[in-house]
Design a protein around this motif. Structure first.
Motif, PDB file in Angstrom:
ATOM      1  N   ASP A  42     -14.774   7.728 -12.036  1.00 16.55           N
ATOM      2  CA  ASP A  42     -15.034   7.599 -10.597  1.00 16.55           C
ATOM      3  C   ASP A  42     -13.744   7.325  -9.807  1.00 16.55           C
ATOM      4  O   ASP A  42     -13.603   6.285  -9.166  1.00 16.55           O
ATOM      5  CB  ASP A  42     -16.065   6.503 -10.347  1.00 16.55           C
ATOM      6  CG  ASP A  42     -16.576   6.504  -8.923  1.00 16.55           C
ATOM      7  OD1 ASP A  42     -16.608   7.582  -8.293  1.00 16.55           O
ATOM      8  OD2 ASP A  42     -16.929   5.419  -8.421  1.00 16.55           O
ATOM      9  N   PRO A  43     -12.788   8.279  -9.836  1.00 16.80           N
ATOM     10  CA  PRO A  43     -11.501   8.048  -9.170  1.00 16.80           C
ATOM     11  C   PRO A  43     -11.589   8.101  -7.651  1.00 16.80           C
ATOM     12  O   PRO A  43     -12.477   8.744  -7.087  1.00 16.80           O
ATOM     13  CB  PRO A  43     -10.638   9.201  -9.694  1.00 16.80           C
ATOM     14  CG  PRO A  43     -11.613  10.291  -9.971  1.00 16.80           C
ATOM     15  CD  PRO A  43     -12.869   9.602 -10.441  1.00 16.80           C
ATOM     16  N   ASP A  44     -10.650   7.421  -7.002  1.00 18.07           N
ATOM     17  CA  ASP A  44     -10.514   7.503  -5.550  1.00 18.07           C
ATOM     18  C   ASP A  44      -9.773   8.776  -5.154  1.00 18.07           C
ATOM     19  O   ASP A  44     -10.023   9.342  -4.095  1.00 18.07           O
ATOM     20  CB  ASP A  44      -9.755   6.289  -5.012  1.00 18.07           C
ATOM     21  CG  ASP A  44     -10.483   4.997  -5.306  1.00 18.07           C
ATOM     22  OD1 ASP A  44     -11.683   4.903  -4.963  1.00 18.07           O
ATOM     23  OD2 ASP A  44      -9.864   4.076  -5.877  1.00 18.07           O
ATOM     24  N   ILE A  45      -8.834   9.177  -6.006  1.00 15.11           N
ATOM     25  CA  ILE A  45      -8.004  10.365  -5.759  1.00 15.11           C
ATOM     26  C   ILE A  45      -7.876  11.149  -7.055  1.00 15.11           C
ATOM     27  O   ILE A  45      -7.720  10.560  -8.125  1.00 15.11           O
ATOM     28  CB  ILE A  45      -6.590   9.973  -5.256  1.00 15.11           C
ATOM     29  CG1 ILE A  45      -6.673   9.308  -3.891  1.00 15.11           C
ATOM     30  CG2 ILE A  45      -5.669  11.181  -5.188  1.00 15.11           C
ATOM     31  CD1 ILE A  45      -5.338   8.856  -3.347  1.00 15.11           C
ATOM     32  N   VAL A  56      -6.212  -0.207   1.803  1.00 15.20           N
ATOM     33  CA  VAL A  56      -6.161   0.533   0.548  1.00 15.20           C
ATOM     34  C   VAL A  56      -4.967   0.017  -0.251  1.00 15.20           C
ATOM     35  O   VAL A  56      -3.847   0.473  -0.084  1.00 15.20           O
ATOM     36  CB  VAL A  56      -6.020   2.059   0.801  1.00 15.20           C
ATOM     37  CG1 VAL A  56      -5.959   2.813  -0.512  1.00 15.20           C
ATOM     38  CG2 VAL A  56      -7.164   2.563   1.653  1.00 15.20           C
ATOM     39  N   SER A  86       0.826  -1.190   0.000  1.00 12.55           N
ATOM     40  CA  SER A  86       0.000   0.000   0.000  1.00 12.55           C
ATOM     41  C   SER A  86       0.867   1.249   0.000  1.00 12.55           C
ATOM     42  O   SER A  86       1.927   1.286   0.610  1.00 12.55           O
ATOM     43  CB  SER A  86      -0.897  -0.008   1.240  1.00 12.55           C
ATOM     44  OG  SER A  86      -1.591   1.210   1.349  1.00 12.55           O
ATOM     45  N   HIS A 122      -1.587   0.654  -9.385  1.00 11.36           N
ATOM     46  CA  HIS A 122      -2.787   1.481  -9.387  1.00 11.36           C
ATOM     47  C   HIS A 122      -3.265   1.737 -10.812  1.00 11.36           C
ATOM     48  O   HIS A 122      -2.494   1.647 -11.761  1.00 11.36           O
ATOM     49  CB  HIS A 122      -2.510   2.809  -8.679  1.00 11.36           C
ATOM     50  CG  HIS A 122      -2.035   2.620  -7.272  1.00 11.36           C
ATOM     51  ND1 HIS A 122      -2.895   2.294  -6.243  1.00 11.36           N
ATOM     52  CD2 HIS A 122      -0.804   2.665  -6.726  1.00 11.36           C
ATOM     53  CE1 HIS A 122      -2.207   2.161  -5.127  1.00 11.36           C
ATOM     54  NE2 HIS A 122      -0.930   2.384  -5.395  1.00 11.36           N
ATOM     55  N   LEU A 130      -5.680   1.888  -6.025  1.00 11.32           N
ATOM     56  CA  LEU A 130      -6.543   3.051  -6.173  1.00 11.32           C
ATOM     57  C   LEU A 130      -6.751   3.400  -7.638  1.00 11.32           C
ATOM     58  O   LEU A 130      -5.915   3.100  -8.490  1.00 11.32           O
ATOM     59  CB  LEU A 130      -5.908   4.262  -5.477  1.00 11.32           C
ATOM     60  CG  LEU A 130      -5.652   4.145  -3.986  1.00 11.32           C
ATOM     61  CD1 LEU A 130      -4.843   5.326  -3.501  1.00 11.32           C
ATOM     62  CD2 LEU A 130      -6.967   4.051  -3.239  1.00 11.32           C
ATOM     63  N   LYS A 131      -7.871   4.063  -7.915  1.00  7.01           N
ATOM     64  CA  LYS A 131      -8.109   4.661  -9.222  1.00  7.01           C
ATOM     65  C   LYS A 131      -7.727   6.134  -9.076  1.00  7.01           C
ATOM     66  O   LYS A 131      -8.314   6.860  -8.272  1.00  7.01           O
ATOM     67  CB  LYS A 131      -9.570   4.508  -9.619  1.00  7.01           C
ATOM     68  CG  LYS A 131      -9.923   3.089  -9.961  1.00  7.01           C
ATOM     69  CD  LYS A 131     -11.408   2.858 -10.145  1.00  7.01           C
ATOM     70  CE  LYS A 131     -12.062   3.795 -11.094  1.00  7.01           C
ATOM     71  NZ  LYS A 131     -13.492   3.490 -11.295  1.00  7.01           N
TER      72      LYS A 131
END
Length: 84
Positions: free
Chosen positions: A75-78, A15, A7, A53, A18-19
């Motif tokens: 729809d990204p996480d960040i 986590v 991570s 990622h 990630l997107k």
């Protein structure tokens, strides 16, 4: 160097992947900015992809799509923004 199963956030081990959306914003000033290759964003994207990622870059200097629709569809996480 991070491997694909490690991570980026050691305090949040759940986590893993990630997107990530990286944005090169359009500059609206009185001077003209010629579109160039966003090397900083590409460097960050390369590191993140190597870590496992999913990364997309939205270059608003050359894209004609709606940035709102692009963010909603991916729809990204960040989200990361390039600044000067």
């Amino acid at each position: 160097m991070l491997g694909g199963s490690q991570s980026l956030f050691p305090y949040f081990p759940e986590v893993l992947f990630l997107k990530v959306l990286l944005i090169n914003p359009k500059i609206s000033m009185n001077w003209s900015r010629t579109p160039t290759c966003p090397l900083g964003l590409l460097s960050i994207a390369s590191f993140l992809i190597h870590a496992g990622h999913t990364v997309k870059i939205f270059d608003n200097m050359v894209e004609s799509k709606s940035i709102k629709r692009y963010i909603r569809s991916f729809d990204p996480d960040i989200v990361g923004l390039s600044v000067i």
